[in-house]
Write a protein that holds these residues in place. Structure first.
Motif, PDB file in Angstrom:
ATOM      1  N   THR A  75       0.829  -1.206   0.000  1.00  0.00           N
ATOM      2  CA  THR A  75       0.000   0.000   0.000  1.00  0.00           C
ATOM      3  C   THR A  75       0.866   1.261   0.000  1.00  0.00           C
ATOM      4  O   THR A  75       2.043   1.215   0.337  1.00  0.00           O
ATOM      5  N   VAL A 123      -3.481   1.405 -13.334  1.00  0.00           N
ATOM      6  CA  VAL A 123      -4.224   0.220 -12.900  1.00  0.00           C
ATOM      7  C   VAL A 123      -4.985  -0.387 -14.071  1.00  0.00           C
ATOM      8  O   VAL A 123      -5.019  -1.610 -14.231  1.00  0.00           O
ATOM      9  N   GLU A 131      -4.640  -4.261 -15.339  1.00  0.00           N
ATOM     10  CA  GLU A 131      -5.759  -5.174 -15.097  1.00  0.00           C
ATOM     11  C   GLU A 131      -6.647  -5.420 -16.305  1.00  0.00           C
ATOM     12  O   GLU A 131      -7.788  -5.812 -16.139  1.00  0.00           O
ATOM     13  N   PRO A 168      -3.778 -10.813  -8.445  1.00  0.00           N
ATOM     14  CA  PRO A 168      -3.750  -9.718  -7.487  1.00  0.00           C
ATOM     15  C   PRO A 168      -4.793  -8.651  -7.820  1.00  0.00           C
ATOM     16  O   PRO A 168      -5.185  -8.493  -8.973  1.00  0.00           O
ATOM     17  N   SER A 169      -5.213  -7.951  -6.789  1.00  0.00           N
ATOM     18  CA  SER A 169      -6.218  -6.912  -6.941  1.00  0.00           C
ATOM     19  C   SER A 169      -5.634  -5.582  -6.470  1.00  0.00           C
ATOM     20  O   SER A 169      -5.012  -5.522  -5.414  1.00  0.00           O
ATOM     21  N   VAL A 170      -5.831  -4.529  -7.267  1.00  0.00           N
ATOM     22  CA  VAL A 170      -5.376  -3.183  -6.900  1.00  0.00           C
ATOM     23  C   VAL A 170      -6.623  -2.324  -6.722  1.00  0.00           C
ATOM     24  O   VAL A 170      -7.399  -2.153  -7.659  1.00  0.00           O
ATOM     25  N   SER A 211      -8.234   1.440  -4.844  1.00  0.00           N
ATOM     26  CA  SER A 211      -7.843   2.770  -4.396  1.00  0.00           C
ATOM     27  C   SER A 211      -9.075   3.550  -3.975  1.00  0.00           C
ATOM     28  O   SER A 211     -10.161   3.348  -4.505  1.00  0.00           O
ATOM     29  N   PHE A 252      -3.713   3.541  -2.118  1.00  0.00           N
ATOM     30  CA  PHE A 252      -3.972   2.343  -2.911  1.00  0.00           C
ATOM     31  C   PHE A 252      -3.558   1.133  -2.088  1.00  0.00           C
ATOM     32  O   PHE A 252      -2.754   1.229  -1.170  1.00  0.00           O
ATOM     33  N   LEU A 310      -2.668  -3.115  -2.891  1.00  0.00           N
ATOM     34  CA  LEU A 310      -2.544  -4.263  -3.773  1.00  0.00           C
ATOM     35  C   LEU A 310      -2.517  -5.485  -2.866  1.00  0.00           C
ATOM     36  O   LEU A 310      -1.793  -5.511  -1.874  1.00  0.00           O
ATOM     37  N   SER A 311      -3.340  -6.462  -3.169  1.00  0.00           N
ATOM     38  CA  SER A 311      -3.407  -7.676  -2.364  1.00  0.00           C
ATOM     39  C   SER A 311      -3.727  -8.858  -3.254  1.00  0.00           C
ATOM     40  O   SER A 311      -4.331  -8.692  -4.317  1.00  0.00           O
ATOM     41  N   ALA A 353      -8.337  -6.766   0.217  1.00  0.00           N
ATOM     42  CA  ALA A 353      -7.999  -5.414  -0.249  1.00  0.00           C
ATOM     43  C   ALA A 353      -9.149  -4.445   0.026  1.00  0.00           C
ATOM     44  O   ALA A 353      -8.931  -3.324   0.498  1.00  0.00           O
TER      45      ALA A 353
END
Length: 186
Positions: free
Chosen positions: A80, A93, A97, A114-116, A118, A123, A125-126, A132
């Motif tokens: 983050t 992003v 993605e 992974p997922s971003v 915000s 932001f 990212l996890s 997230a």
């Protein structure tokens, strides 16, 4: 979010200086080829402020819909930081993605997506989209991390690794299906 920190790294950096270092080291060419010439280091450095926190947490509770955290036995991983330019960050992003596999800028390894997310200020990212989202909704009052980090708040960086917990988790995995004597020996 609430949980026990196992890995925590937080640091500040100059995005412009990092861009220059990566250019001189040739890392920008790696990013360029890894993303099929869709993302440039300048895109990243202009979108974020220059503070990053990486955390690996053992969470106390999670929902059934969070299949990634369930599969990892309660482990969550976060990267983050603060967003510098909302529009540039959204564009970055979007490049990372893209849904179409033929034109995706970054193709994750099998099974990992992974997922971003915000909220235009920070932001996250996890590897777990549910984690997230909960991170962004969290009020940020984790007393364990606050107590751990408070002596270092005025420093540009802090890193923490909880080896006792890491070895404990490793021993749980290694001792599955073994006798108590074999476990004690290990």
């Amino acid at each position: 979010p609430a949980g026990h920190p196992i890995l925590l790294g937080s640091f500040n950096f100059s995005p412009e200086m990092l861009n220059e270092i990566f250019t001189k080291a040739g890392f920008n060419k790696y990013i360029d080829s890894m993303t099929s010439h869709k993302v440039k280091m300048e895109d990243i450095s202009s979108a974020i402020k220059g503070d990053i926190t990486l955390a690996g947490m053992k969470v106390y509770e999670f929902t059934e819909e969070d299949s990634v955290t369930q599969a990892l036995n309660g482990m969550q991983v976060f990267l983050t930081g603060h967003v510098k330019d909302k529009e540039k960050f959204k564009n970055l992003v979007a490049l990372l993605e893209k849904k179409n596999d033929d034109t995706a800028a970054y193709k994750p390894k099998r099974g990992m997506k992974p997922s971003v997310l915000s909220n235009d200020s920070i932001f996250v990212l996890s590897i777990s989209p549910v984690a997230a989202q909960k991170f962004l909704e969290s009020p940020g009052n984790n007393e364990e991390i606050e107590k751990l980090i408070s002596p270092y708040k005025e420093h540009p960086s802090a890193f923490m690794l909880d080896l006792k917990t890491i070895f404990g988790l490793a021993m749980q995995t290694l001792s599955k299906g073994k006798s108590p004597q074999d476990t004690k020996q290990a």
